[in-house]
Design an enzyme around this catalytic site. Structure first.
Site, PDB file in Angstrom:
ATOM      1  N   SER A  23       0.789  -1.226   0.000  1.00 40.00           N
ATOM      2  CA  SER A  23       0.000   0.000   0.000  1.00 40.00           C
ATOM      3  C   SER A  23       0.830   1.291   0.000  1.00 40.00           C
ATOM      4  CB  SER A  23      -0.987  -0.016   1.167  1.00 40.00           C
ATOM      5  OG  SER A  23      -1.897  -1.074   0.981  1.00 40.00           O
ATOM      6  N   THR A  68      -5.566  -3.832   8.182  1.00 37.42           N
ATOM      7  CA  THR A  68      -5.370  -5.168   7.634  1.00 37.42           C
ATOM      8  C   THR A  68      -5.246  -6.191   8.754  1.00 37.42           C
ATOM      9  OG1 THR A  68      -4.218  -6.424   5.942  1.00 37.42           O
ATOM     10  CG2 THR A  68      -2.861  -4.893   7.207  1.00 37.42           C
ATOM     11  N   LYS A  72      -9.233  -6.277  11.116  1.00 39.27           N
ATOM     12  CA  LYS A  72     -10.391  -5.828  10.307  1.00 39.27           C
ATOM     13  C   LYS A  72     -11.737  -5.935  11.029  1.00 39.27           C
ATOM     14  CE  LYS A  72      -8.323  -6.644   5.822  1.00 39.27           C
ATOM     15  NZ  LYS A  72      -8.485  -7.112   4.456  1.00 39.27           N
ATOM     16  N   ASN A  93     -11.806  -2.183   6.292  1.00 39.89           N
ATOM     17  CA  ASN A  93     -10.405  -2.080   5.856  1.00 39.89           C
ATOM     18  C   ASN A  93      -9.982  -0.636   5.596  1.00 39.89           C
ATOM     19  OD1 ASN A  93     -11.690  -1.666   3.315  1.00 39.89           O
ATOM     20  ND2 ASN A  93      -9.744  -2.190   2.354  1.00 39.89           N
ATOM     21  N   ASP A 108     -12.430  -3.533   0.394  1.00 39.62           N
ATOM     22  CA  ASP A 108     -12.051  -4.853  -0.131  1.00 39.62           C
ATOM     23  C   ASP A 108     -13.213  -5.399  -0.948  1.00 39.62           C
ATOM     24  OD1 ASP A 108      -9.545  -5.123   1.092  1.00 39.62           O
ATOM     25  OD2 ASP A 108     -10.402  -5.989   2.913  1.00 39.62           O
ATOM     26  N   GLY A 132     -13.313 -21.065   0.342  1.00 38.59           N
ATOM     27  CA  GLY A 132     -12.891 -20.371   1.563  1.00 38.59           C
ATOM     28  C   GLY A 132     -14.064 -19.683   2.235  1.00 38.59           C
ATOM     29  N   ALA A 133     -13.947 -19.562   3.557  1.00 37.61           N
ATOM     30  CA  ALA A 133     -15.028 -18.924   4.331  1.00 37.61           C
ATOM     31  C   ALA A 133     -14.434 -18.010   5.404  1.00 37.61           C
ATOM     32  CB  ALA A 133     -15.920 -19.992   4.957  1.00 37.61           C
ATOM     33  N   GLY A 134     -13.246 -17.476   5.143  1.00 37.84           N
ATOM     34  CA  GLY A 134     -12.591 -16.580   6.104  1.00 37.84           C
ATOM     35  C   GLY A 134     -12.997 -15.134   5.872  1.00 37.84           C
ATOM     36  N   GLY A 135     -12.162 -14.225   6.371  1.00 38.33           N
ATOM     37  CA  GLY A 135     -12.481 -12.799   6.298  1.00 38.33           C
ATOM     38  C   GLY A 135     -12.673 -12.316   4.875  1.00 38.33           C
ATOM     39  N   GLY A 251      -5.415 -11.514  -8.191  1.00 34.88           N
ATOM     40  CA  GLY A 251      -5.663 -10.841  -6.913  1.00 34.88           C
ATOM     41  C   GLY A 251      -5.164  -9.409  -6.891  1.00 34.88           C
TER      42      GLY A 251
HETATM   43  P1  ATR Z   1      -8.661 -14.265   5.198  1.00 37.80           P
HETATM   44  O1  ATR Z   1      -9.096 -13.138   6.070  1.00 37.80           O
HETATM   45  O2  ATR Z   1      -7.464 -13.937   4.328  1.00 37.80           O
HETATM   46  O3  ATR Z   1      -9.767 -14.893   4.429  1.00 37.80           O
HETATM   47  P2  ATR Z   1      -8.745 -16.423   7.138  1.00 37.80           P
HETATM   48  O4  ATR Z   1      -9.932 -15.843   7.805  1.00 37.80           O
HETATM   49  O5  ATR Z   1      -7.671 -17.001   7.983  1.00 37.80           O
HETATM   50  O6  ATR Z   1      -8.040 -15.350   6.208  1.00 37.80           O
HETATM   51  O7  ATR Z   1      -9.261 -17.516   6.072  1.00 37.80           O
HETATM   52  C1  ATR Z   1      -8.376 -18.299   5.329  1.00 37.80           C
HETATM   53  C2  ATR Z   1      -9.197 -19.245   4.434  1.00 37.80           C
HETATM   54  O8  ATR Z   1      -8.301 -20.076   3.717  1.00 37.80           O
HETATM   55  C3  ATR Z   1     -10.126 -20.154   5.213  1.00 37.80           C
HETATM   56  O9  ATR Z   1     -11.260 -20.419   4.427  1.00 37.80           O
HETATM   57  C4  ATR Z   1      -9.257 -21.410   5.372  1.00 37.80           C
HETATM   58  O10 ATR Z   1      -9.985 -22.596   5.584  1.00 37.80           O
HETATM   59  P3  ATR Z   1     -10.434 -23.018   7.109  1.00 37.80           P
HETATM   60  O11 ATR Z   1     -11.563 -22.108   7.475  1.00 37.80           O
HETATM   61  O12 ATR Z   1     -10.873 -24.422   6.981  1.00 37.80           O
HETATM   62  O13 ATR Z   1      -9.224 -22.824   7.956  1.00 37.80           O
HETATM   63  C5  ATR Z   1      -8.597 -21.460   4.028  1.00 37.80           C
HETATM   64  N1  ATR Z   1      -7.364 -22.212   3.975  1.00 37.80           N
HETATM   65  C6  ATR Z   1      -6.154 -21.866   4.466  1.00 37.80           C
HETATM   66  N2  ATR Z   1      -5.238 -22.834   4.226  1.00 37.80           N
HETATM   67  C7  ATR Z   1      -5.902 -23.839   3.563  1.00 37.80           C
HETATM   68  C8  ATR Z   1      -5.509 -25.112   3.038  1.00 37.80           C
HETATM   69  N3  ATR Z   1      -4.260 -25.552   3.108  1.00 37.80           N
HETATM   70  N4  ATR Z   1      -6.455 -25.833   2.422  1.00 37.80           N
HETATM   71  C9  ATR Z   1      -7.725 -25.406   2.317  1.00 37.80           C
HETATM   72  N5  ATR Z   1      -8.156 -24.224   2.795  1.00 37.80           N
HETATM   73  C10 ATR Z   1      -7.255 -23.448   3.416  1.00 37.80           C
END
Ligand code: ATR
Length: 288
Positions: A23, A68, A72, A93, A108, A132-135, A251
């Site tokens: 940034s 970041t 967040k 963010n 974001d 993925g289901a993270g942030g 990305g």
């Molecule tokens: P961000 O804010 O960048 O999304 P996060 O909240 O830590 O970061 O989320 C990371 C995502 O990547 C999650 O969906 C994680 O899966 P889990 O919820 O099961 O942990 C996924 N992820 C990270 N490493 C992974 C791997 N080796 N295989 C599959 N999914 C992965």
């Protein structure tokens, strides 16, 4: 770069770690290009110092901050106002300081959408597979559901995907499904998908030989978006290209757009997007 003066306004980014942020180069180049007397600096802020960092932003009259990992979500109680989208997503963010009133935004999510629209991809009525289901997934999933897409969220830990799908279905009439991230489920959902979005960190440096999707499941006609930006072209994007997928979105596009939208909030001026993209790519080149 012009010198800092008594009138210079300060913006920055708070996170931990922060050394690898792109940034500062993007924003400082943009301020310089537009001749705006602003300066952008990185601040490493530990979790337990977050409240004091926000108090410092007020005391020092810092114009704006990006927020970041890992702050967040935790930043929200320290702000005065939230933009409706940031409130729905539950993550911020970008902070704008208007004479002591701090407002939180989520560029974001809007940056992600701009990156899609720039490639002429319309989410309305599409079936979108989100890994993925993270942030990051949260902002993207809410944004796409709000744009009338049907979503399938696959995650390694199913309960996180289920939780997210349930929260989205409370505010969206479109279909939202949750599944475990497995090869079998991928094969089933990708056969019917229009768009695939990777929001996991799989494929990110140093694990650049990893991919979240076996190459044989990729097909022509699928739009593929990988939010991993280091490397710029991940294994997923390379294999999607080889399979004939025409629209590939890196990305870096989301990174640049979220920065451009924050820039516009702070300065009220249109961001020099192309320059910010060039600077981000250049900085990534130096990293590797
Ligand atoms: P961000 O804010 O960048 O999304 P996060 O909240 O830590 O970061 O989320 C990371 C995502 O990547 C999650 O969906 C994680 O899966 P889990 O919820 O099961 O942990 C996924 N992820 C990270 N490493 C992974 C791997 N080796 N295989 C599959 N999914 C992965």
């Amino acid at each position: 770069m012009s010198l800092i003066s008594g009138k210079t306004r300060v913006c920055g980014v708070i996170g931990d770690p922060i050394e690898h942020t792109m940034s500062p180069v993007m924003h400082n180049a943009a301020f310089k290009k537009l001749g705006i007397d602003y300066w952008y600096v990185p601040f490493r802020v530990k979790k337990e110092e977050l409240g004091r960092a926000v108090a410092g932003m007020r005391a020092l009259n810092i114009r704006g901050l990006n927020v970041t990992i890992p702050h967040k979500v935790a930043i929200i109680p320290f702000l005065d106002k939230l933009d409706p989208l940031a409130e729905k997503i539950g993550a911020v963010n970008t902070i704008v300081n208007d004479d002591g009133i701090l407002t939180g935004y989520n560029t974001d999510a809007t940056g992600f959408l701009q990156a899609l629209l720039e490639k002429r991809v319309k989410p309305e009525g599409k079936t979108i597979v989100i890994l993925g289901a993270g942030g990051a997934s949260k902002g993207i999933s809410f944004t796409l559901a709000g744009r009338g897409a049907s979503l399938v969220i696959l995650n390694r830990r199913l309960e996180r995907a289920e939780d997210l799908a349930q929260r989205i279905s409370q505010v969206s009439k479109n279909e939202v499904k949750a599944l475990t991230l497995s090869e079998e489920n991928l094969a089933m959902v990708l056969a019917k998908a229009d768009i695939l979005i990777n929001t996991t960190s799989v494929g990110m440096i140093p694990d650049i030989d990893k991919t979240p999707v076996p190459a044989r499941l990729l097909k022509s006609g699928l739009v593929v978006f990988d939010i991993v930006y280091n490397p710029v072209k991940t294994r997923l994007l390379r294999e999607a290209e080889a399979a004939g997928a025409k629209t590939l979105i890196c990305g870096i596009e989301m990174l640049v757009w979220q920065g451009a939208l924050a820039f516009e909030q702070w300065t009220g001026q249109k961001a020099p997007l192309e320059l910010m993209r060039e600077e981000a790519i250049k900085a990534l080149g130096h990293e590797n």
